[in-house]
Design a protein around this motif. Structure first.
Motif, PDB file in Angstrom:
ATOM      1  N   PHE A  68       1.375   2.575   3.308  1.00  0.00           N
ATOM      2  CA  PHE A  68       2.520   2.031   2.553  1.00  0.00           C
ATOM      3  C   PHE A  68       2.365   0.508   2.389  1.00  0.00           C
ATOM      4  O   PHE A  68       2.526  -0.030   1.294  1.00  0.00           O
ATOM      5  CB  PHE A  68       3.787   2.363   3.351  1.00  0.00           C
ATOM      6  N   VAL A  69       2.032  -0.158   3.487  1.00  0.00           N
ATOM      7  CA  VAL A  69       1.881  -1.628   3.462  1.00  0.00           C
ATOM      8  C   VAL A  69       0.716  -2.026   2.541  1.00  0.00           C
ATOM      9  O   VAL A  69       0.797  -3.003   1.797  1.00  0.00           O
ATOM     10  CB  VAL A  69       1.685  -2.168   4.905  1.00  0.00           C
ATOM     11  N   ILE A  70      -0.356  -1.220   2.565  1.00  0.00           N
ATOM     12  CA  ILE A  70      -1.519  -1.515   1.716  1.00  0.00           C
ATOM     13  C   ILE A  70      -1.167  -1.265   0.248  1.00  0.00           C
ATOM     14  O   ILE A  70      -1.397  -2.118  -0.613  1.00  0.00           O
ATOM     15  CB  ILE A  70      -2.719  -0.619   2.131  1.00  0.00           C
ATOM     16  N   GLU A  71      -0.615  -0.108  -0.044  1.00  0.00           N
ATOM     17  CA  GLU A  71      -0.383   0.240  -1.446  1.00  0.00           C
ATOM     18  C   GLU A  71       0.687  -0.637  -2.085  1.00  0.00           C
ATOM     19  O   GLU A  71       0.636  -0.934  -3.264  1.00  0.00           O
ATOM     20  CB  GLU A  71      -0.040   1.736  -1.565  1.00  0.00           C
ATOM     21  N   LYS A  72       1.649  -1.106  -1.282  1.00  0.00           N
ATOM     22  CA  LYS A  72       2.692  -1.991  -1.827  1.00  0.00           C
ATOM     23  C   LYS A  72       2.319  -3.460  -1.664  1.00  0.00           C
ATOM     24  O   LYS A  72       3.097  -4.347  -2.024  1.00  0.00           O
ATOM     25  CB  LYS A  72       4.029  -1.728  -1.133  1.00  0.00           C
ATOM     26  N   GLN A  73       1.110  -3.700  -1.091  1.00  0.00           N
ATOM     27  CA  GLN A  73       0.627  -5.092  -0.889  1.00  0.00           C
ATOM     28  C   GLN A  73       1.691  -5.946  -0.200  1.00  0.00           C
ATOM     29  O   GLN A  73       2.007  -7.064  -0.636  1.00  0.00           O
ATOM     30  CB  GLN A  73       0.220  -5.708  -2.234  1.00  0.00           C
ATOM     31  N   LEU A  74       2.254  -5.417   0.895  1.00  0.00           N
ATOM     32  CA  LEU A  74       3.320  -6.128   1.606  1.00  0.00           C
ATOM     33  C   LEU A  74       2.739  -7.217   2.497  1.00  0.00           C
ATOM     34  O   LEU A  74       1.628  -7.101   3.001  1.00  0.00           O
ATOM     35  CB  LEU A  74       4.131  -5.161   2.464  1.00  0.00           C
ATOM     36  N   LEU A  79      -4.866 -14.971   1.139  1.00  0.00           N
ATOM     37  CA  LEU A  79      -4.627 -13.534   1.304  1.00  0.00           C
ATOM     38  C   LEU A  79      -3.182 -13.276   1.738  1.00  0.00           C
ATOM     39  O   LEU A  79      -2.578 -14.107   2.427  1.00  0.00           O
ATOM     40  CB  LEU A  79      -5.562 -12.961   2.384  1.00  0.00           C
ATOM     41  N   LYS A  80      -2.664 -12.121   1.341  1.00  0.00           N
ATOM     42  CA  LYS A  80      -1.383 -11.671   1.888  1.00  0.00           C
ATOM     43  C   LYS A  80      -1.672 -11.126   3.280  1.00  0.00           C
ATOM     44  O   LYS A  80      -2.659 -10.395   3.457  1.00  0.00           O
ATOM     45  CB  LYS A  80      -0.802 -10.546   1.033  1.00  0.00           C
ATOM     46  N   VAL A  81      -0.821 -11.457   4.254  1.00  0.00           N
ATOM     47  CA  VAL A  81      -1.054 -10.978   5.618  1.00  0.00           C
ATOM     48  C   VAL A  81       0.099 -10.073   6.048  1.00  0.00           C
ATOM     49  O   VAL A  81       1.266 -10.477   6.016  1.00  0.00           O
ATOM     50  CB  VAL A  81      -1.205 -12.158   6.604  1.00  0.00           C
ATOM     51  N   GLY A  82      -0.238  -8.845   6.434  1.00  0.00           N
ATOM     52  CA  GLY A  82       0.750  -7.900   6.972  1.00  0.00           C
ATOM     53  C   GLY A  82       0.435  -7.632   8.434  1.00  0.00           C
ATOM     54  O   GLY A  82      -0.728  -7.472   8.795  1.00  0.00           O
ATOM     55  N   ILE A  83       1.471  -7.623   9.257  1.00  0.00           N
ATOM     56  CA  ILE A  83       1.272  -7.410  10.700  1.00  0.00           C
ATOM     57  C   ILE A  83       2.151  -6.250  11.152  1.00  0.00           C
ATOM     58  O   ILE A  83       3.365  -6.268  10.908  1.00  0.00           O
ATOM     59  CB  ILE A  83       1.607  -8.700  11.479  1.00  0.00           C
ATOM     60  N   LEU A  84       1.558  -5.244  11.791  1.00  0.00           N
ATOM     61  CA  LEU A  84       2.332  -4.082  12.252  1.00  0.00           C
ATOM     62  C   LEU A  84       2.457  -4.114  13.771  1.00  0.00           C
ATOM     63  O   LEU A  84       1.499  -3.790  14.486  1.00  0.00           O
ATOM     64  CB  LEU A  84       1.666  -2.784  11.796  1.00  0.00           C
ATOM     65  N   ARG A  85       3.652  -4.516  14.235  1.00  0.00           N
ATOM     66  CA  ARG A  85       3.907  -4.564  15.689  1.00  0.00           C
ATOM     67  C   ARG A  85       4.168  -3.138  16.162  1.00  0.00           C
ATOM     68  O   ARG A  85       5.264  -2.607  15.976  1.00  0.00           O
ATOM     69  CB  ARG A  85       5.104  -5.466  15.993  1.00  0.00           C
ATOM     70  N   THR A  86       3.151  -2.572  16.762  1.00  0.00           N
ATOM     71  CA  THR A  86       3.140  -1.139  17.030  1.00  0.00           C
ATOM     72  C   THR A  86       3.659  -0.800  18.421  1.00  0.00           C
ATOM     73  O   THR A  86       3.237  -1.405  19.410  1.00  0.00           O
ATOM     74  CB  THR A  86       1.689  -0.632  16.869  1.00  0.00           C
ATOM     75  N   ASN A 100     -15.806 -12.867  -2.721  1.00  0.00           N
ATOM     76  CA  ASN A 100     -15.213 -11.540  -2.461  1.00  0.00           C
ATOM     77  C   ASN A 100     -13.945 -11.369  -3.277  1.00  0.00           C
ATOM     78  O   ASN A 100     -13.471 -12.321  -3.908  1.00  0.00           O
ATOM     79  CB  ASN A 100     -14.895 -11.406  -0.963  1.00  0.00           C
ATOM     80  N   GLN A 101     -13.385 -10.166  -3.228  1.00  0.00           N
ATOM     81  CA  GLN A 101     -12.147  -9.879  -3.976  1.00  0.00           C
ATOM     82  C   GLN A 101     -11.028  -9.411  -3.054  1.00  0.00           C
ATOM     83  O   GLN A 101     -10.106  -8.711  -3.484  1.00  0.00           O
ATOM     84  CB  GLN A 101     -12.438  -8.828  -5.058  1.00  0.00           C
ATOM     85  N   VAL A 102     -11.115  -9.802  -1.751  1.00  0.00           N
ATOM     86  CA  VAL A 102     -10.103  -9.340  -0.784  1.00  0.00           C
ATOM     87  C   VAL A 102      -8.768 -10.018  -1.076  1.00  0.00           C
ATOM     88  O   VAL A 102      -8.705 -11.239  -1.230  1.00  0.00           O
ATOM     89  CB  VAL A 102     -10.532  -9.648   0.674  1.00  0.00           C
ATOM     90  N   LYS A 103      -7.698  -9.193  -1.130  1.00  0.00           N
ATOM     91  CA  LYS A 103      -6.370  -9.747  -1.448  1.00  0.00           C
ATOM     92  C   LYS A 103      -5.402  -9.684  -0.269  1.00  0.00           C
ATOM     93  O   LYS A 103      -4.387 -10.356  -0.251  1.00  0.00           O
ATOM     94  CB  LYS A 103      -5.757  -8.958  -2.619  1.00  0.00           C
ATOM     95  N   GLN A 104      -5.723  -8.822   0.707  1.00  0.00           N
ATOM     96  CA  GLN A 104      -4.740  -8.597   1.786  1.00  0.00           C
ATOM     97  C   GLN A 104      -5.458  -8.362   3.112  1.00  0.00           C
ATOM     98  O   GLN A 104      -6.524  -7.726   3.154  1.00  0.00           O
ATOM     99  CB  GLN A 104      -3.895  -7.362   1.429  1.00  0.00           C
ATOM    100  N   PHE A 105      -4.839  -8.882   4.181  1.00  0.00           N
ATOM    101  CA  PHE A 105      -5.345  -8.656   5.547  1.00  0.00           C
ATOM    102  C   PHE A 105      -4.200  -8.029   6.330  1.00  0.00           C
ATOM    103  O   PHE A 105      -3.115  -8.616   6.432  1.00  0.00           O
ATOM    104  CB  PHE A 105      -5.764  -9.995   6.173  1.00  0.00           C
ATOM    105  N   VAL A 106      -4.431  -6.823   6.856  1.00  0.00           N
ATOM    106  CA  VAL A 106      -3.377  -6.125   7.619  1.00  0.00           C
ATOM    107  C   VAL A 106      -3.868  -5.968   9.048  1.00  0.00           C
ATOM    108  O   VAL A 106      -4.958  -5.438   9.278  1.00  0.00           O
ATOM    109  CB  VAL A 106      -3.080  -4.732   7.005  1.00  0.00           C
ATOM    110  N   SER A 107      -3.069  -6.445   9.990  1.00  0.00           N
ATOM    111  CA  SER A 107      -3.505  -6.405  11.390  1.00  0.00           C
ATOM    112  C   SER A 107      -2.545  -5.597  12.257  1.00  0.00           C
ATOM    113  O   SER A 107      -1.328  -5.668  12.087  1.00  0.00           O
ATOM    114  CB  SER A 107      -3.589  -7.833  11.940  1.00  0.00           C
TER     115      SER A 107
END
Ligand SMILES: NC(=O)c1ccc[n+]([C@@H]2O[C@H](COP(=O)([O-])OP(=O)(O)OC[C@H]3O[C@@H](n4cnc5c(N)ncnc54)[C@H](OP(=O)(O)O)[C@@H]3O)[C@@H](O)[C@H]2O)c1
Length: 301
Positions: free
Chosen positions: A213-219, A159-166, A106-113
């Motif tokens: 924003f988090v996806i497009e900036k690959q945070l 993968l880069k991992v971003g977590i959004l504490r909502t 696969n080509q997945v670069k980021q996981f955002v949860s």
């Protein structure tokens, strides 16, 4: 970019899909309901059943980013069986995705949860940011801990991992706000307890903009998905009542009564979280609705 979303059919997911499609991204999504599967050029549904370990492997084709929103709602009575479902719907699903990414080219670069705010200490005055050590020991803070651990595992796969504490998501279409507005519309609005508990909230448009924003900036890393202007339960109730032009004259609703009616889940009404969003703002994110009056006015206009 092509983005695979779990929970894309929920409150946040639906809005996020609309925003991403409007920005010319493509969306694949995983759903547990066969009836929710659609197939359009830029929007394709795939079936999964995390409980049974089933997932359509084609969902990963040409995907750059995975956004994990799926999870059984927490706004339902917390019986022991349902508590298990709250945890498993988030963790088993994350593990299933992990194993798929590990096994499949696969080509997945980021996981955002998605994540929650339950692990922050209770606070009426002190403001907490993402560096705060987890001290809460409650059912929900343990869910958050396991949820984030399962997300962070994707780092092992590079993968880069971003977590959004909502915080509390404000929308007219679901979540906490319509439930708060219901008694107010009937002229039966009242504060919960002494109304001093602080509620960290975010307008749904800002939340989906933040995911984008988090996806497009690959945070990577943890970000509080709340505005920097938390409000007390009393103020939130007053602002809603004012916008709906309804009076508030009933006595406050005591905590013991809500505990009797809702059980352990009444925690959601009385917990006090005062959180900062400085970290994401320092990276250039601007809230469209930083103040509660603006957010409620926009929702009920
Ligand atoms: N809304 C809020 O105020 C808020 C606040 C903090 C955190 N969050 C978190 O943000 C995420 C998205 O919130 P939301 O309000 O959009 O949630 P939602 O409307 O309840 O939607 C969640 C989606 O998850 C899927 N799902 C439900 N039960 C499941 C299960 N047992 N196994 C696997 N998938 C299941 C469903 O999609 P399918 O039917 O397509 O499978 C559903 O559409 C959730 O994880 C939530 O906990 C929300």
């Amino acid at each position: 970019m092509k983005i695979l979303i779990t929970g894309a059919t929920g409150l946040v997911g639906k809005e996020l899909v609309q925003l991403l499609l409007s920005k010319n991204h493509s969306v694949n999504y995983l759903t547990t309901s066969l009836s929710k599967i659609e197939s359009k050029p830029n929007y394709k549904g795939f079936y999964w059943n995390p409980q049974q370990g089933k997932i359509d492997e084609n969902c990963l084709y040409e995907v750059d980013v995975i956004v994990h929103l799926a999870g059984a709602t927490i706004a339902k009575r917390w019986t022991n069986a349902y508590k298990q479902e709250i945890i498993e719907s988030r963790i088993l699903s994350s593990e299933l995705l992990y194993n798929l990414v590990r096994k499949t080219p696969n080509q997945v670069k980021q996981f955002v949860s998605a994540s929650g705010t339950a692990s922050y200490p209770e606070s009426f005055t002190k403001v907490y940011d993402e560096t705060t050590k987890v001290t809460e020991d409650s059912f929900l803070s343990n869910v958050v801990k396991k949820w984030e651990e399962s997300a962070n595992r994707f780092q092992v796969l590079g993968l880069k991992v971003g977590i959004l504490r909502t915080g509390i998501v404000l929308s007219k279409d679901g979540g906490a706000l319509p439930e708060m507005a219901k008694p107010i519309k009937l002229g039966l609005g009242a504060y919960m307890g002494n109304g001093k508990q602080m509620q960290s909230w975010i307008h749904i448009d800002d939340l989906v903009a933040l995911y984008s924003f988090v996806i497009e900036k690959q945070l990577e890393g943890v970000y509080n998905a709340v505005t920097s202007n938390p409000v007390s339960n009393a103020k939130l109730t007053k602002v809603i009542a004012k916008k709906l032009k309804k009076p508030l004259f009933l006595p406050n609703i005591p905590q013991f009564l809500m505990k009797l009616i809702l059980g352990e889940m009444s925690y959601l009404l009385f917990t006090s979280k005062k959180l900062s969003s400085q970290k994401i703002q320092d990276l250039g994110f601007e809230f469209q609705f930083p103040e509660i009056e603006q957010a409620i006015a926009a929702i009920y206009s």
